[in-house]
Design an enzyme around this catalytic site. Sequence first.
Site, short mmCIF file in Angstrom:
data_model
loop_
_atom_site.label_atom_id
_atom_site.label_comp_id
_atom_site.label_asym_id
_atom_site.label_seq_id
_atom_site.Cartn_x
_atom_site.Cartn_y
_atom_site.Cartn_z
CE LYS A 114 11.79 -12.98 -30.39
NZ LYS A 114 12.47 -13.15 -31.11
CE LYS A 196 18.97 -17.27 -24.88
NZ LYS A 196 17.73 -18.47 -24.47
CE LYS A 199 15.92 -24.11 -28.10
NZ LYS A 199 14.50 -24.10 -27.84
#
Length: 332
Positions: A114, A196, A199
Amino acid sequence: MKRILSGIKPSGTLTLGNYIGAISKFVELQKKRPEDEFYLFVADLHAITIPQETALLRKRTRDVAAMYLAAGIDPERTVLFIQSEIKEHAELGYLLQCFTYIGELERMTQFKDKSKKGETGLSSAFFSYPALMAADIILYDADYVPVGEDQKQHLELTRDIAARFNNRFGAFFTVPEPLIPEVGARIMDLQDPTKKMSKSEDSDKGCITLYDDRATIMKKIRSAVTDSVGIVRFDPENQPGLANLITIYAALSGLSPAEVVSKFPGPGYAPFKDACADLVADAIGTLQKRYEDVISSGTLDAILDRGRDVAGKVAFKKLEKAKQKIGLGRKR
Ligand code: ATP
Ligand code: LTN
């Protein structure tokens, strides 16, 4: 008797990755281990480390709990609860921050990824989140924690924190072990098999959600990125997109990747992709039907209330003792 515990963040729409890597494995374990205890929770405190919209967070929290039940979690044998309804998680999370080094948190790939993306405005809770995750686990003295591959590093840190506490104050917390599935521990994005399936990333075409309809699932799998080799082989390095689809097929059918490959000898990927899409659509269709049954049965709140009461008692006792060990308050 062992205690098995896991959690999922209600931070987005549940994906096929969550189902294959975590939810379905939990259900399997429960079937395979009739003598063990199961704790399962919705990690809403974790979700808010990234900003969430109030009404949506509340809805997703219920949805995750309902989806666990739809997937076949046995409410009689599972302590199913919402993390924020047990305040000991946050309190032990704080205490464990005092036993976690900044350097350790800086090494967490989830945090590094991040920050590398140049994301600004990350909360300090996002940074310290692995200490809260450690608290979720050791508060209940869990022996095993079934999770996908991406959580392995957090589990290692949990073990270090528990061992550090034990070294200092004497054996107190159980040092947990991760249980990471052999097949399906890391389902990849259908459009970018180096990433990956996630969601919270906005990759609509590359991510199958547990709420997608049959036509959408067929379309997403048929248009999944593969390669130009044209032969169905399990070669994650050279044919990563195809290998991901084979893994999905294997995980949902219970076959090994080699067995899946042997079913599709012909040239081209179309027959395999169609069969894979059917399998995924069937699995998700069943899940959706059962999800509707759970919602219309009206039993969810009673199950979550019971989970809160049972987990709450265990958590209260353990936290009190931890505070005494440290020397907090007046009780000894
Ligand atoms: P995000 O994608 O927002 O980072 P997440 O889905 O990884 O979130 P959780 O909801 O907490 O985060 O994950 C729940 C469980 O699902 C964890 O055990 C995680 O390892 C597993 N999981 C998540 N994505 C995948 C995936 N693509 N393949 C396999 N397992 C996964
Ligand atoms: N950090 C996990 C979710 C999570 C969890 C846990 C998993 C929070 N607490 C305890 C297992 C045990 C995630 O982001 N996937």
